[in-house]
Design a protein around this motif. Structure first.
Motif, PDB file in Angstrom:
ATOM      1  N   LEU A 332      44.619  -7.413  84.566  1.00 13.80           N
ATOM      2  CA  LEU A 332      43.558  -8.155  83.872  1.00 13.80           C
ATOM      3  C   LEU A 332      43.422  -7.598  82.462  1.00 13.80           C
ATOM      4  N   CYS A 333      43.165  -8.490  81.505  1.00 19.76           N
ATOM      5  CA  CYS A 333      43.105  -8.065  80.105  1.00 19.76           C
ATOM      6  C   CYS A 333      41.666  -8.163  79.593  1.00 19.76           C
ATOM      7  N   PHE A 334      41.147  -7.054  79.121  1.00 23.90           N
ATOM      8  CA  PHE A 334      39.809  -6.983  78.547  1.00 23.90           C
ATOM      9  C   PHE A 334      39.643  -7.964  77.401  1.00 23.90           C
ATOM     10  N   ASP A 335      40.654  -7.922  76.524  1.00 28.22           N
ATOM     11  CA  ASP A 335      40.612  -8.720  75.309  1.00 28.22           C
ATOM     12  C   ASP A 335      40.489 -10.209  75.655  1.00 28.22           C
ATOM     13  N   ARG A 336      41.344 -10.662  76.554  1.00 26.92           N
ATOM     14  CA  ARG A 336      41.339 -12.084  76.896  1.00 26.92           C
ATOM     15  C   ARG A 336      40.088 -12.459  77.697  1.00 26.92           C
ATOM     16  N   ASN A 388      44.599 -12.849  82.433  1.00 30.11           N
ATOM     17  CA  ASN A 388      45.607 -11.840  82.789  1.00 30.11           C
ATOM     18  C   ASN A 388      46.347 -11.431  81.514  1.00 30.11           C
ATOM     19  N   CYS A 389      46.991 -10.277  81.588  1.00 36.95           N
ATOM     20  CA  CYS A 389      47.614  -9.748  80.373  1.00 36.95           C
ATOM     21  C   CYS A 389      48.724 -10.684  79.895  1.00 36.95           C
ATOM     22  N   ASP A 390      48.661 -11.051  78.646  1.00 35.39           N
ATOM     23  CA  ASP A 390      49.666 -11.937  78.057  1.00 35.39           C
ATOM     24  C   ASP A 390      50.726 -11.041  77.410  1.00 35.39           C
ATOM     25  N   LEU A 393      50.971 -11.315  73.620  1.00 32.43           N
ATOM     26  CA  LEU A 393      49.813 -10.910  72.808  1.00 32.43           C
ATOM     27  C   LEU A 393      49.470  -9.429  72.930  1.00 32.43           C
ATOM     28  N   CYS A 394      49.805  -8.862  74.090  1.00 30.53           N
ATOM     29  CA  CYS A 394      49.367  -7.484  74.335  1.00 30.53           C
ATOM     30  C   CYS A 394      50.227  -6.471  73.570  1.00 30.53           C
ATOM     31  N   ASP A 395      49.559  -5.726  72.728  1.00 26.34           N
ATOM     32  CA  ASP A 395      50.238  -4.638  72.032  1.00 26.34           C
ATOM     33  C   ASP A 395      49.333  -3.420  72.226  1.00 26.34           C
ATOM     34  N   VAL A 396      49.643  -2.631  73.235  1.00 25.06           N
ATOM     35  CA  VAL A 396      48.733  -1.564  73.656  1.00 25.06           C
ATOM     36  C   VAL A 396      48.339  -0.674  72.476  1.00 25.06           C
ATOM     37  N   GLY A 397      49.335  -0.276  71.679  1.00 24.85           N
ATOM     38  CA  GLY A 397      49.066   0.652  70.580  1.00 24.85           C
ATOM     39  C   GLY A 397      48.018   0.115  69.617  1.00 24.85           C
ATOM     40  N   ALA A 398      48.056  -1.208  69.369  1.00 22.83           N
ATOM     41  CA  ALA A 398      47.166  -1.777  68.355  1.00 22.83           C
ATOM     42  C   ALA A 398      45.891  -2.363  68.962  1.00 22.83           C
ATOM     43  N   CYS A 399      45.750  -2.299  70.273  1.00 19.51           N
ATOM     44  CA  CYS A 399      44.628  -2.999  70.912  1.00 19.51           C
ATOM     45  C   CYS A 399      43.322  -2.215  70.764  1.00 19.51           C
ATOM     46  N   ARG A 400      42.261  -2.940  70.386  1.00 20.40           N
ATOM     47  CA  ARG A 400      40.971  -2.243  70.185  1.00 20.40           C
ATOM     48  C   ARG A 400      40.338  -1.834  71.511  1.00 20.40           C
ATOM     49  N   TYR A 401      40.839  -2.386  72.626  1.00 18.38           N
ATOM     50  CA  TYR A 401      40.258  -2.022  73.923  1.00 18.38           C
ATOM     51  C   TYR A 401      41.099  -1.000  74.667  1.00 18.38           C
ATOM     52  N   LYS A 402      42.046  -0.421  73.975  1.00 20.05           N
ATOM     53  CA  LYS A 402      43.021   0.395  74.729  1.00 20.05           C
ATOM     54  C   LYS A 402      42.365   1.562  75.488  1.00 20.05           C
ATOM     55  N   ARG A 404      39.610   1.411  77.116  1.00 19.46           N
ATOM     56  CA  ARG A 404      38.905   0.942  78.313  1.00 19.46           C
ATOM     57  C   ARG A 404      39.806   0.104  79.216  1.00 19.46           C
ATOM     58  N   CYS A 405      40.982  -0.237  78.726  1.00 17.81           N
ATOM     59  CA  CYS A 405      41.830  -1.187  79.458  1.00 17.81           C
ATOM     60  C   CYS A 405      42.631  -0.495  80.569  1.00 17.81           C
ATOM     61  N   TYR A 406      42.607  -1.123  81.718  1.00 15.44           N
ATOM     62  CA  TYR A 406      43.294  -0.583  82.888  1.00 15.44           C
ATOM     63  C   TYR A 406      44.811  -0.560  82.650  1.00 15.44           C
ATOM     64  N   TYR A 407      45.329  -1.649  82.080  1.00  9.64           N
ATOM     65  CA  TYR A 407      46.777  -1.708  81.835  1.00  9.64           C
ATOM     66  C   TYR A 407      47.195  -0.636  80.827  1.00  9.64           C
ATOM     67  N   ALA A 408      46.363  -0.483  79.763  1.00  4.97           N
ATOM     68  CA  ALA A 408      46.685   0.534  78.751  1.00  4.97           C
ATOM     69  C   ALA A 408      46.709   1.919  79.409  1.00  4.97           C
ATOM     70  N   ALA A 409      45.771   2.124  80.360  1.00  5.64           N
ATOM     71  CA  ALA A 409      45.738   3.417  81.056  1.00  5.64           C
ATOM     72  C   ALA A 409      47.003   3.598  81.893  1.00  5.64           C
TER      73      ALA A 409
HETATM   74  S1  SF4 Z   1      45.910  -3.356  75.945  1.00  5.85           S
HETATM   75 FE1  SF4 Z   1      44.699  -4.222  77.585  1.00  5.85          FE
HETATM   76  S2  SF4 Z   1      42.998  -5.213  76.635  1.00  5.85           S
HETATM   77 FE2  SF4 Z   1      44.521  -4.856  75.062  1.00  5.85          FE
HETATM   78  S3  SF4 Z   1      45.711  -6.729  74.997  1.00  5.85           S
HETATM   79 FE3  SF4 Z   1      46.776  -5.360  76.384  1.00  5.85          FE
HETATM   80  S4  SF4 Z   1      45.953  -5.845  78.415  1.00  5.85           S
HETATM   81 FE4  SF4 Z   1      44.566  -6.750  76.894  1.00  5.85          FE
END
Ligand code: SF4
Length: 996
Positions: A332-336, A388-390, A393-402, A404-409
């Protein structure tokens, strides 16, 4: 115990139905009104003979009582007076709602628990009762026990929830103030809750761990001989020398950097055989090991059970970290989630709050952790598609939710983890090379990797996916798409937007033309539309000329689109404030994607490259079409992608070898190329089976059935299955090599089987039901069920297969593989055998592997087609199936033979278990003798039978044995006396003398 409820002014309702159908046989209700409790209970006359489950019989329901009860209409009339207008709390609302025409509000327990505890992984009633009620046990059946258990569970659940949330409601739940549960849970008295928790919750003391024995990690596989390690904390353990020896090969492979291939049979303890050296190796050498499997079941087993147990046993819990990572879309994606439009209808809002609590408050972001029951109940598919994570679109390094994001973790955990569990498909893509290079790999379930490799290197254009792809680039009518968004930011007149738009429209038109030409071709050629149509895209076939022509037009339109898009991208790249916009990066990637589609079209239209299978598939309803090219040889691509960089690699599976050893795997997966690059390859000869297949199983081939005549076959098969039901016990799996045959059988037999009280099931989630002994199930499955069904014990001992699972030589891919072999000089049948045999032998071994999962298992496989004894392929197959006798006789003889065998298998189990439990049985009897002196033989019998019954249950076996000690020892199995010869009688008599 006095009934007590933290909920007030509600009715808890239980409606019981008969064992095998939905006929209501009892209704119970408990009313909590003004904190006063009153009860309603009535049996219901089902107006027919019904089958009662053990549970119902234990509660004293008999057919006689049912016959003398009021009918449903009369009972409902009385019930409605009792329930007044009050809300009804029940477990399965859908069924209950149908019975009432009044307007009582229904409160769904599953819905409540999902919102209070989104982290729960199952919503099965028994699971929930055990989870919430401390020390819950299923006994003391009374007519109200079900309802009272539910009341108790709800008390605990609500109390636990409030206790966890500092006796207040979390903000997220306040969004649900119009939800029908809301007023009830907010009315709960906190003093009651506290009082309930303080008085009732039983804290279980953590069992102290025993100290670790002394051992040296460097001993690797020798640790399997160190029984103290594995028997710590009272666990049982028996050394399996084959497991230790297999582990030695695996350790050497890791240490010396080899490619190892190994067939390790079921029951060997394969995962421990590789996890032990992998864990020690990664700890001592600080090198990561990636474990790849095909099934989710095995991945979960590794991370939830096998790895933690192993690390605990080796005292490496703090030293070796591990993780499981799946493809991005599984998270699941926080951002989306933040972009989802706030739902207006209650059902979607409940799902929305559920997801919000799951992600934000429970920190869970894995879609698979959501129970299927909740997915369905809250219709979550719709919301999950939006959050869900796209992967683009998902770029973990640049994501502002990294943070708190489960996928980033998860990605962060990859950097630290030493053991990494993945699936084959992710391994073949491996997008994390920069964090974790592919160095040491263990490929479990390696027999599936070949197919995965073909899938991974297949290039396809699927019409609906392609249309979506184009619209994601630019969709002016819907004001969406990356280019649309960027053009709004850019505000540049020089962007060729109308050109892009018209090219996209033209492509979509061309796709409609292609669809129409496929439709024409199929109709004109008289091809059946019962199933999807799949065939070679033959450019020399005149009837396909219009398909090819429109594909050419599409290719030209794509070239124009590409030119316009490249122009647009170059304009956008010059705009400084867009340079960091991730949408521009994605658009650039999309343009590259258009190029790959063009290349595929070019390849399909010209077919100038050799060694590919070019085919099409059209949906039977003509909704979509697909064109594809698959390389017939993926060895080079697999070598480049995976093997070229690895230091060590293990390919392991229970079914890996064929008549030519590991040749097929070696050739397909580029292991021969690795050898030519001086990589050391170790082929461990297939390890002998651990279980006694020959002694505990049998294969029957039905001679007079022809699976090719589908109608007649279904009828024959139905008659056979009905007869079989009287000759075997437990649940049955019927597997079909063809969807057509499965559908025809389902249509022909389902009703007759249901009339006999048999539950016919089809879904993967129904597999668990095969462990049940309360009802009788038949599971119908196609090829996807050939593996992964793991039912230990005798609840399921019979598997039926519609025919020998030979490949379909008309299927375009197999056809191409065969033609490829013919071109290399083989005659047709040699070529067919070369392609077919490795596949059929592994499939058949997999099917056969469903029967025996433990040393106590026994069972029978029926193949419903002639298994011709003189055919050389069949001869080779027999040897692949552990030389188990394949019996070809007429039906009656087969059933006679089977009954004799089953009796013998049960006898073998009895003797085996008696031997295993002798010391503990003796101890149990002695304890009873100390309590009660001068026990009678009858009392001894009771203790022994009760003890043995428990031991059988531990081994997933039904205890259908009766041991009598009076006068002389007599043993009955399944109601039949065991004929003991003098020597055996003497031994058994002595056994029980020793015991008592
Ligand atoms: S790092 Fe997490 S919150 Fe950010 S775009 Fe990827 S899945 Fe979404």
């Amino acid at each position: 115990m006095k009934t007590y409820s933290v909920l007030n002014d509600v009715i808890f309702l239980d409606i019981e139905t008969a064992h095998t159908d939905d006929k209501v046989i009892r209704i119970c209700a408990v009313k909590i009104k003004n904190n006063e409790i009153s009860r309603f209970s009535s049996l219901v006359n089902p107006d027919k003979l019904v089958e009662l489950s053990d549970y119902q019989l234990l509660k004293g329901i008999t057919q006689k009582e049912l016959d003398s009860s009021c009918n449903l209409k009369e009972v409902l009339k009385k019930l409605q007076i009792f329930i007044e207008e009050m809300p009804l709390v029940c477990f399965d609302v859908t069924f209950k709602e149908k019975l009432f025409n009044r307007h009582n509000e229904f409160l769904d327990i599953i819905e409540l628990l999902a919102i209070l505890f989104p982290e729960l992984r199952s919503f099965e009633l028994q699971y929930l009762l055990k989870k919430f009620i401390p020390g819950y046990k299923e006994d003391n059946y009374t007519e109200f026990s079900y309802v009272e258990d539910i009341i108790l569970m709800i008390n605990y659940a609500i109390s636990h929830f409030y206790c966890e949330n500092a006796y207040s409601l979390p903000m997220s739940i306040t969004e649900l103030e119009k939800w029908n549960w809301y007023k009830h849970i907010t009315k709960v008295n906190m003093e009651d809750v506290k009082c309930f928790i303080e008085n009732k919750v039983v804290e279980f003391e953590e069992k102290a761990n025993e100290p670790y024995p002394v051992f040296a990690l460097k001993d690797y596989e020798k640790l399997f001989e160190h029984k103290e390690i594995w028997r710590r904390n009272g666990r049982s353990y028996t050394l399996r020398p084959q497991q230790r020896d297999a582990s030695k090969f695996i350790r050497e492979g890791l240490e010396k950097g080899k490619i190892t291939i190994m067939e390790a049979p079921t029951g060997l303890g394969k995962s421990m055989a590789y996890l032990l050296p992998a864990a020690i190796y990664t700890h001592l050498k600080q090198q990561k090991v990636i474990v790849s499997t095909n099934t989710k079941g095995l991945q979960n087993q590794l991370v939830d059970k096998d790895i933690p147990n192993l690390l605990e046993a080796l005292n490496l819990k703090r030293d070796v970290s591990y993780t499981l990572i799946k493809g991005k879309s599984n998270y699941l994606c926080f951002d989306r989630f933040g972009d989802i439009e706030y739902p207006v209808n209650m059902k979607t809002l409940i799902g929305y709050v559920y997801l919000k609590r799951l992600m934000l408050e429970k920190g869970i972001g894995e879609i698979e952790e959501i129970s299927p029951a909740i997915m369905e109940k809250f219709n979550l598919g719709f919301l999950i598609n939006q959050c869900n994570c796209d992967s683009e679109l998902c770029d973990v390094g640049a994501c502002r939710y990294k943070d708190r994001c489960y996928y980033a973790a998860k990605v962060e955990a990859l950097k630290e983890a030493q053991l990494i569990v993945v699936n084959h498909s992710l391994l073949l893509k491996w997008p994390y090379k920069s964090i974790v290079p592919l160095e040491n790999i263990v490929v479990d379930e390696a027999h599936n990797l070949t197919q995965e490799a073909y899938d991974a290197f297949e290039n396809a254009l699927v019409s609906y996916e392609f249309e979506k792809y184009l619209k994601e680039i630019y969709n002016s009518p819907e004001k969406s798409g990356y280019l649309y968004y960027l053009s709004r930011r850019a505000k540049k007149d020089t962007l060729p937007l109308s050109e892009v738009e018209s090219c996209i429209e033209q492509c979509i038109r061309q796709m409609a033309n292609i669809k129409a030409s496929f439709e024409n071709y199929i109709t004109q050629s008289g091809i059946s539309k019962d199933y999807n149509i799949k065939d070679h895209l033959n450019i020399n076939n005149a009837k396909m000329s219009s398909i090819i022509r429109y594909l050419e037009y599409l290719k030209e339109d794509l070239s124009s689109l590409n030119i316009s898009l490249e122009k647009a991208v170059s304009v956008l790249k010059d705009i400084s404030n867009l340079q960091k916009d991730k949408r521009l990066k994605i658009l650039t990637e999309k343009v590259e994607g258009i190029n790959s589609y063009s290349r595929l079209l070019e390849a399909v239209i010209n077919q100038s490259e050799e060694g590919y299978c070019f085919y099409f598939e059209v949906d039977k309803f003509f909704k979509w079409w697909k064109i594809s090219s698959i390389p017939l040889d993926v060895s080079g691509a697999f070598y480049e992608k995976v093997l070229s960089s690895v230091k060590s690699c293990l390919f392991i599976s229970a079914t890996l070898s064929t008549d030519s050893g590991y040749n097929s795997l070696r050739n397909t997966l580029g292991i021969n190329i690795a050898k030519s690059q001086n990589k050391e390859i170790v082929e461990v000869p297939p390890i002998k089976p651990v279980f006694d297949y020959k002694g505990k199983s049998v294969i029957y081939a039905m001679e007079n059935v022809d699976p090719n005549d589908i109608c007649a076959f279904s009828e024959e098969m139905k008659k056979f299955v009905i007869k079989l039901l009287h000759n075997v016990e437990g649940n049955i799996i019927i597997l079909f090599t063809s969807r057509k045959r499965l559908d025809a059988f389902k249509e022909e037999a389902s009703e007759s089987l249901r009339a006999l009280g048999i539950k016919v099931v089809y879904g993967k989630k129904d597999i668990e039901k095969l462990k049940s002994r309360d009802e009788r199930y038949i599971l119908l499955g196609s090829k996807g069920y050939f593996e992964g069904i793991d039912i230990p014990g005798d609840a399921m001992t019979t598997v039926i297969l519609d025919k020998v699972p030979n490949i379909n030589s008309k299927e375009p891919f197999y056809k191409s593989l065969i033609e490829n072999q013919v071109e290399r000089g083989k005659n047709y049948w040699q070529a067919y055998a070369k392609v077919n045999f490795p596949i059929v032998s592994i499939d058949l071994k997999q099917v056969y592997g469903r029967i025996i999962r433990t040393e106590y298992d026994y069972g029978d496989l029926f193949i419903m087609s002639k298994f011709d004894s003189v055919n050389p392929t069949v001869k080779k197959l027999e040897s692949q199936l552990h030389d188990v006798p394949i019996i070809r006789k007429d039906e009656n003889e087969i059933f006679r033979d089977l009954n004799i065998r089953v009796a013998r298998w049960k006898q073998i189990n009895l003797y085996k278990i008696m031997k295993e439990v002798k010391p503990s049985l003796k101890k149990a009897v002695l304890e009873q003798k100390m309590i009660k002196h001068n026990m009678s033989l009858k009392e001894f019998e009771e203790i022994i039978n009760e003890f043995m019954s428990l031991e059988y249950r531990k081994r997933n076996l039904k205890y259908d044995v009766n041991i009598y000690l009076s006068e002389k020892v007599n043993i009955y199995i399944n109601g039949k006396i065991l004929n003991l010869n003098a020597a055996n009688r003497a031994k058994i008599t002595q056994y029980f003398k020793d015991i008592i």
